[in-house]
Design an enzyme around this catalytic site. Structure first.
Site, PDB file in Angstrom:
ATOM      1  N   HIS A 123      38.431  36.992  42.364  1.00 58.59           N
ATOM      2  CA  HIS A 123      38.332  35.591  41.932  1.00 58.59           C
ATOM      3  C   HIS A 123      39.623  35.145  41.253  1.00 58.59           C
ATOM      4  CE1 HIS A 123      36.828  37.645  38.198  1.00 58.59           C
ATOM      5  NE2 HIS A 123      37.483  36.679  37.580  1.00 58.59           N
ATOM      6  N   HIS A 132      43.846  33.800  35.046  1.00 59.85           N
ATOM      7  CA  HIS A 132      44.046  35.120  35.642  1.00 59.85           C
ATOM      8  C   HIS A 132      43.587  35.152  37.085  1.00 59.85           C
ATOM      9  CE1 HIS A 132      39.896  35.453  33.944  1.00 59.85           C
ATOM     10  NE2 HIS A 132      39.656  36.141  35.034  1.00 59.85           N
ATOM     11  N   GLU A 173      36.489  30.982  38.872  1.00 56.96           N
ATOM     12  CA  GLU A 173      35.973  31.046  37.511  1.00 56.96           C
ATOM     13  C   GLU A 173      36.664  29.952  36.712  1.00 56.96           C
ATOM     14  OE1 GLU A 173      37.097  34.667  35.454  1.00 56.96           O
ATOM     15  OE2 GLU A 173      35.586  34.375  33.890  1.00 56.96           O
TER      16      GLU A 173
HETATM   17 CO    CO Z   1      37.713  36.565  35.480  1.00 47.10          CO
END
Ligand code: CO
Length: 132
Positions: free
Chosen positions: A79, A7, A128
């Site tokens: 992020h 994502h 991430e």
């Molecule tokens: Co995230």
């Protein structure tokens, strides 16, 4: 080492307005807001054919995205999340290569182990990693 893009997370000043934008203007499949108190965010999940986008808004007093919103009052990309098969092995390899892992491996918004990498080590982008 990294696999699929899981994502991209965007911090937004108004979650309802942002959800409308992605749903009505961009024609995306948008969830109802989901409160994640343990992560200090309210999230709207946007499901795409090949990935996801997450709209994040601060929740509670110690939200990890509150300062970001202060610095970026119009919102902004926060992020990107890549999938890895073995997060402990990934962390060890990254540390061995001099990348800074921020804090410990935690349980992320999808109930899977995640970690974050210092944005200064990756061209100004907070990364991430999520074990899938
Ligand atoms: Co995230």
């Amino acid at each position: 080492m990294i696999g699929k893009l899981n994502h991209i997370a965007i911090v937004v000043p108004d979650l309802e307005a942002a959800a409308r934008l992605w749903r009505d203007t961009l024609g995306a499949q948008v969830s109802k807001p989901v409160e994640l108190p343990e992560h200090g965010v309210t999230t709207v999940f946007i499901t795409l054919p090949n990935s996801k986008t997450e709209l994040l808004h601060p929740l509670g007093d110690n939200s990890p995205v509150a300062k970001f919103l202060e610095r970026n009052p119009a919102g902004g990309m926060h992020h990107i999340c890549y999938e890895v098969e073995d997060i402990k092995a990934a962390a060890a390899k990254l540390k061995a290569n001099g990348a800074r892992v921020l804090g410990d491996i935690k349980t992320g918004a999808h109930g899977k182990p995640v970690l974050f990498l210092h944005p200064r080590d990756f061209c100004g982008t907070l990364i991430e990693l999520e074990e899938i």
